[in-house]
Motif scaffolding. Structure first.
Motif, PDB file in Angstrom:
ATOM      1  N   MET A   1       6.155  -1.163  17.878  1.00  0.00           N
ATOM      2  CA  MET A   1       6.450  -1.314  16.446  1.00  0.00           C
ATOM      3  C   MET A   1       6.750  -2.787  16.158  1.00  0.00           C
ATOM      4  N   SER A   2       5.825  -3.462  15.462  1.00  0.00           N
ATOM      5  CA  SER A   2       6.040  -4.887  15.209  1.00  0.00           C
ATOM      6  C   SER A   2       6.960  -5.114  14.018  1.00  0.00           C
ATOM      7  N   HIS A   3       6.961  -4.167  13.081  1.00  0.00           N
ATOM      8  CA  HIS A   3       7.830  -4.294  11.913  1.00  0.00           C
ATOM      9  C   HIS A   3       8.624  -3.021  11.720  1.00  0.00           C
ATOM     10  N   ALA A   4       9.878  -3.180  11.343  1.00  0.00           N
ATOM     11  CA  ALA A   4      10.676  -1.999  11.017  1.00  0.00           C
ATOM     12  C   ALA A   4      10.178  -1.407   9.691  1.00  0.00           C
ATOM     13  N   ILE A   5       9.852  -2.294   8.775  1.00  0.00           N
ATOM     14  CA  ILE A   5       9.316  -1.856   7.473  1.00  0.00           C
ATOM     15  C   ILE A   5       8.120  -2.743   7.141  1.00  0.00           C
ATOM     16  N   GLU A   6       7.060  -2.097   6.715  1.00  0.00           N
ATOM     17  CA  GLU A   6       5.828  -2.827   6.410  1.00  0.00           C
ATOM     18  C   GLU A   6       5.297  -2.306   5.072  1.00  0.00           C
ATOM     19  N   ILE A   7       5.255  -3.147   4.095  1.00  0.00           N
ATOM     20  CA  ILE A   7       4.848  -2.712   2.753  1.00  0.00           C
ATOM     21  C   ILE A   7       3.636  -3.526   2.327  1.00  0.00           C
ATOM     22  N   ARG A   8       2.607  -2.836   1.854  1.00  0.00           N
ATOM     23  CA  ARG A   8       1.388  -3.525   1.450  1.00  0.00           C
ATOM     24  C   ARG A   8       0.965  -3.116   0.033  1.00  0.00           C
ATOM     25  N   ASP A   9       0.942  -4.086  -0.852  1.00  0.00           N
ATOM     26  CA  ASP A   9       0.420  -3.892  -2.221  1.00  0.00           C
ATOM     27  C   ASP A   9       0.982  -2.638  -2.879  1.00  0.00           C
ATOM     28  N   LEU A  10       2.242  -2.403  -2.702  1.00  0.00           N
ATOM     29  CA  LEU A  10       2.856  -1.168  -3.214  1.00  0.00           C
ATOM     30  C   LEU A  10       3.055  -1.267  -4.730  1.00  0.00           C
ATOM     31  N   ALA A  11       2.572  -0.266  -5.415  1.00  0.00           N
ATOM     32  CA  ALA A  11       2.755  -0.221  -6.874  1.00  0.00           C
ATOM     33  C   ALA A  11       3.336   1.126  -7.252  1.00  0.00           C
ATOM     34  N   ARG A  12       4.152   1.109  -8.277  1.00  0.00           N
ATOM     35  CA  ARG A  12       4.721   2.360  -8.776  1.00  0.00           C
ATOM     36  C   ARG A  12       4.879   2.249 -10.289  1.00  0.00           C
ATOM     37  N   THR A  13       4.274   3.167 -10.982  1.00  0.00           N
ATOM     38  CA  THR A  13       4.428   3.191 -12.440  1.00  0.00           C
ATOM     39  C   THR A  13       5.061   4.517 -12.845  1.00  0.00           C
ATOM     40  N   TYR A  14       5.776   4.470 -13.941  1.00  0.00           N
ATOM     41  CA  TYR A  14       6.361   5.681 -14.515  1.00  0.00           C
ATOM     42  C   TYR A  14       5.780   5.879 -15.895  1.00  0.00           C
ATOM     43  N   ARG A  15       5.710   7.132 -16.288  1.00  0.00           N
ATOM     44  CA  ARG A  15       5.396   7.389 -17.693  1.00  0.00           C
ATOM     45  C   ARG A  15       6.615   7.043 -18.520  1.00  0.00           C
ATOM     46  N   SER A  16       6.402   6.352 -19.605  1.00  0.00           N
ATOM     47  CA  SER A  16       7.523   5.934 -20.433  1.00  0.00           C
ATOM     48  C   SER A  16       8.080   7.126 -21.204  1.00  0.00           C
ATOM     49  N   LYS A  17       9.428   7.193 -21.267  1.00  0.00           N
ATOM     50  CA  LYS A  17      10.058   8.249 -22.057  1.00  0.00           C
ATOM     51  C   LYS A  17       9.901   7.952 -23.545  1.00  0.00           C
ATOM     52  N   ARG A  18       9.946   6.644 -23.842  1.00  0.00           N
ATOM     53  CA  ARG A  18       9.881   6.243 -25.254  1.00  0.00           C
ATOM     54  C   ARG A  18       8.428   6.215 -25.722  1.00  0.00           C
ATOM     55  N   PRO A  19       8.179   6.556 -26.981  1.00  0.00           N
ATOM     56  CA  PRO A  19       6.806   6.485 -27.464  1.00  0.00           C
ATOM     57  C   PRO A  19       6.323   5.030 -27.436  1.00  0.00           C
ATOM     58  N   PRO A  20       5.081   4.811 -26.993  1.00  0.00           N
ATOM     59  CA  PRO A  20       4.610   3.434 -26.920  1.00  0.00           C
ATOM     60  C   PRO A  20       4.517   2.813 -28.311  1.00  0.00           C
ATOM     61  N   ARG A  21       4.939   1.549 -28.387  1.00  0.00           N
ATOM     62  CA  ARG A  21       4.764   0.846 -29.658  1.00  0.00           C
ATOM     63  C   ARG A  21       3.267   0.651 -29.874  1.00  0.00           C
ATOM     64  N   SER A  22       2.895   0.362 -31.063  1.00  0.00           N
ATOM     65  CA  SER A  22       1.462   0.257 -31.351  1.00  0.00           C
ATOM     66  C   SER A  22       0.843  -0.762 -30.406  1.00  0.00           C
ATOM     67  N   GLY A  23      -0.075  -0.260 -29.600  1.00  0.00           N
ATOM     68  CA  GLY A  23      -0.747  -1.140 -28.655  1.00  0.00           C
ATOM     69  C   GLY A  23       0.057  -1.379 -27.384  1.00  0.00           C
ATOM     70  N   GLY A  24       1.304  -0.914 -27.338  1.00  0.00           N
ATOM     71  CA  GLY A  24       2.138  -1.146 -26.154  1.00  0.00           C
ATOM     72  C   GLY A  24       1.802  -0.165 -25.050  1.00  0.00           C
ATOM     73  N   PRO A  25       2.314  -0.406 -23.835  1.00  0.00           N
ATOM     74  CA  PRO A  25       1.946   0.453 -22.714  1.00  0.00           C
ATOM     75  C   PRO A  25       2.683   1.797 -22.755  1.00  0.00           C
ATOM     76  N   ALA A  26       1.991   2.856 -22.311  1.00  0.00           N
ATOM     77  CA  ALA A  26       2.626   4.164 -22.228  1.00  0.00           C
ATOM     78  C   ALA A  26       3.281   4.333 -20.865  1.00  0.00           C
ATOM     79  N   THR A  27       3.061   3.387 -19.984  1.00  0.00           N
ATOM     80  CA  THR A  27       3.662   3.459 -18.659  1.00  0.00           C
ATOM     81  C   THR A  27       4.547   2.241 -18.423  1.00  0.00           C
ATOM     82  N   VAL A  28       5.517   2.430 -17.535  1.00  0.00           N
ATOM     83  CA  VAL A  28       6.397   1.325 -17.164  1.00  0.00           C
ATOM     84  C   VAL A  28       6.081   0.964 -15.714  1.00  0.00           C
ATOM     85  N   VAL A  29       5.839  -0.298 -15.470  1.00  0.00           N
ATOM     86  CA  VAL A  29       5.520  -0.745 -14.114  1.00  0.00           C
ATOM     87  C   VAL A  29       6.840  -1.078 -13.412  1.00  0.00           C
ATOM     88  N   ALA A  30       7.204  -0.259 -12.416  1.00  0.00           N
ATOM     89  CA  ALA A  30       8.452  -0.500 -11.689  1.00  0.00           C
ATOM     90  C   ALA A  30       8.212  -1.373 -10.465  1.00  0.00           C
TER      91      ALA A  30
END
Lengths: 334, 297
Positions: free
Chosen positions: A1-30
């Motif tokens: 095991m060369s690394h205890a933790i190895e993370i590559r290009d990890l992305a996580r988005t959530y659906r927004s609880k709030r209604p998207p503003r006009s033209g705004g994103p419906a997802t939140v990039v965490a």
């Protein structure tokens, strides 16, 4: 095991609880394409303001949350495909919460978790008693969890995370909400714990600069779901573009004193109080201070103190992000 | 100060067989569930509560029957006393499972630590359900003894068939856990208010599954629906096992073996469906990031 933790290009988005503003994103990039390596034996800090993505990253690594894309390996195991085996090697402790079965005693609660990790009863009891002593809860073992203060609960939860003696310990803001003394005790114990065995690794998230500086071998600064810097605390501080900063106390100077014209002096700030002037000097390099000292001596001014100001992680953060940490807090995602 | 390393030889938790892990989780979760169920008061009060609750339920039904239907004793009373005595096993199974998710998530705030422990989460939830069912099961003999001696329901050593009763009881517990698994699958996607689901679903099934009246009195569509639930057949089998041939039956034309076979088949079908739905719901919750998201309890 060369690394205890190895993370590559990890992305996580959530659906927004709030209604998207006009033209705004419906997802939140965490998390937005995070790549990181944590070495075995390292105490690695993830530093960032609230809402930067620290807890989301930990949740993915401890198998609570699936990533939207990218990959993460813990102890060489994929957190999605090998989640069950990952769980055998890790524990997580979150600060700032009062978790625990209030109807159980502290010992019962810790024994129960030890059973979940397959630790034989007698060994579990010995380890629980020992760790309770270490964190100063030796007298509280037979009290109900509901009767503990929030600081005591936090210590109990740290014990819960340590009883299985994990290879990798995830600490999510472990000292948040604690008084200064309790926070110092926990920091001291974390340092000691990782030093006891070479294969122990800790990933710690915090928004306390001093905590990251004091504890961590390396620190990654995360902001808006991206890693914007990653290095040792000392190396990060050296990146500060502010050059050399000194604070000097001397006899009162005329407001018109032109120290700023001296070679290598980039900027000056002066405050005069109690019959002395305090000068904060921004220099092109350390060597320029000798010219300032010489000029003051020639002007018959005594120097009472001279201190070099090291750049802090806060300075590094401000330079990269353009805002102070507390100004950079984001609303919770989702 | 002592060093932790002196006690622990190896960093990684013990790797044990899957079955051993499963049974260990079940045992510890049952213990936890029992503590949560019984530890809120002193033993005497808990015992009083545990006895008074089922007896109160049975007496309410008894007086309703007496006043409304004019039935005071005999086989008809036996029908609903047995229904009232055993039905809490179903609600308890559902409730225990939901508490394992909603209680851990919203009240104790331990779900993330339970979930990330190297356990079978399904075994954990089943253990929590079994703890609730243990409490419900303990009340069954109390209600039955009260029914026999006070309400004079016709149960005697001659009418009881232990083999049928044991088989029916086991299948009923499995069915209740399957239903609880389905309810908890829905609870994974719902806010803290999901703890009301067992009561709501339990109330609907109470009317549908022949707890206090034979299912023949239901309209055609509802009768067909009731036959799709294992609890209808479970209560029928339990009544036959306790009251013998003299009892009131929901399905007088069907033999005991066929009743038990339908119960077994439906228990298996609902269990398979529950496993599939729970797997999907768990993965969906992890994908959406709502597994440990607190709302309000």
């Amino acid at each position: 095991m060369s690394h205890a933790i190895e993370i590559r290009d990890l992305a996580r988005t959530y659906r927004s609880k709030r209604p998207p503003r006009s033209g705004g994103p419906a997802t939140v990039v965490a998390l937005d394409g995070v790549s990181l390596d944590v070495r075995p034996g390292e105490l690695f800090g993830l530093l960032g303001p609230n809402g930067a993505g620290k807890t989301t990253l930990i949740k993915v690594l401890v198998t609570l949350l699936l990533p939207s894309s990218g990959s993460a390996r813990v102890a060489g195991l994929d957190v999605v495909a090998d989640a069950r085996r990952v769980r055998e090697l890790i524990t997580m402790v979150s600060g700032g919460e009062t978790s625990g079965y209030g109807l159980l005693t502290v010992r019962e609660q810790l024994w129960m978790f030890a059973q979940f990790y397959g630790i034989p009863g007698r060994r579990a009891r010995a380890r629980i008693d020992e760790l309770l002593e270490v964190v100063g809860l030796g007298e509280e073992g037979d009290r109900r969890v509901s009767a503990l203060s929030s600081g005591m609960r936090q210590k109990m939860n740290l014990v819960r995370g340590l009883v299985p003696d994990p290879e990798i310990l995830f600490l999510d803001e472990p000292t948040v909400g604690l008084d200064v003394g309790a926070a110092r005790e926990i920091r001291a114990y974390i340092k000691r714990w990782i030093g006891e065995k070479p294969n122990r690794t800790i990933l710690l998230t915090t928004h306390y600069m001093a905590e990251a500086d004091d504890l961590c071998d390396r620190v990654a600064i995360i902001y808006k779901g991206r890693i914007i810097a990653c290095d040792t605390p000392a190396a990060l501080r050296r990146r500060s573009a502010r050059g050399s900063r000194f604070v000097l106390t001397t006899d009162p100077l005329d407001p018109g004193a032109r120290l700023g014209d001296l070679p290598g002096v980039v900027g000056t700030e002066m405050r005069t109080a109690d019959g002395r002037s305090e000068l904060e000097l921004q220099l092109a390099d350390d060597g320029a201070i000798s010219g300032v000292v010489r000029a003051l001596s020639e002007g018959d001014r005594k120097i009472y103190s001279l201190q070099k100001l090291e750049p802090s992680l806060e300075d590094v953060f401000v330079e990269i992000v353009g805002r102070r940490m507390e100004e950079a807090d984001e609303p919770p995602s989702g | 100060m002592p060093a932790v390393g002196d006690v622990v030889e190896r960093g990684a938790p013990a790797r044990i067989g899957r079955l051993r892990r499963w049974t260990r989780t079940l045992r510890v979760a049952w213990w936890l569930g029992w503590q949560v169920e019984s530890n809120w008061t002193d033993p005497l009060r808990f015992f009083t509560y545990a006895v008074a609750r089922p007896l109160g339920g049975a007496l309410i039904l008894y007086f309703m029957y007496r006043v409304v239907a004019g039935v005071g004793r005999g086989a008809a009373v036996g029908f609903f006393v047995i229904g009232a005595a055993f039905w809490p096993l179903v609600v308890g199974g559902m409730f225990g499972m939901v508490l394992g998710v909603i209680g851990d998530r919203e009240h104790w705030r331990t779900l993330r630590y339970i979930y990330t422990a190297p356990i079978s989460w399904r075994a954990y939830l089943i253990g929590r359900a079994l703890a609730q069912q243990t409490s419900s099961l303990a009340a069954v003999p109390i209600t039955l003894v009260f029914g026999i001696f006070v309400l004079q329901i016709p149960i005697s050593p001659g009418t009881v068939r232990p083999a049928l009763l044991t088989a029916a009881l086991a299948l009923g517990i499995v069915s209740a856990i399957a239903m609880g698994t389905l309810v908890v699958s829905a609870a994974l996607s719902i806010s803290g208010e999901a703890w009301r689901m067992p009561e709501a679903i339990g109330a609907a099934l109470y009317l549908l599954c022949g707890v206090i009246f034979p299912v023949q009195v239901l309209p055609g569509a509802l009768r067909t629906a009731s036959e799709a639930f294992p609890f209808t057949w479970w209560l029928e089998a339990v009544r036959r096992a306790l009251l013998g041939p003299g009892g009131v039956r929901s399905f007088p034309a069907i033999g005991d073996g066929a009743v038990l076979a339908r119960l077994a088949l439906l228990a298996a079908a609902w269990s398979v469906a529950a496993i599939l739905v729970f797997g999907f719901a768990e993965r969906r919750a992890r994908r959406l990031g709502i597994l440990d998201r607190e709302s309000a309890f």
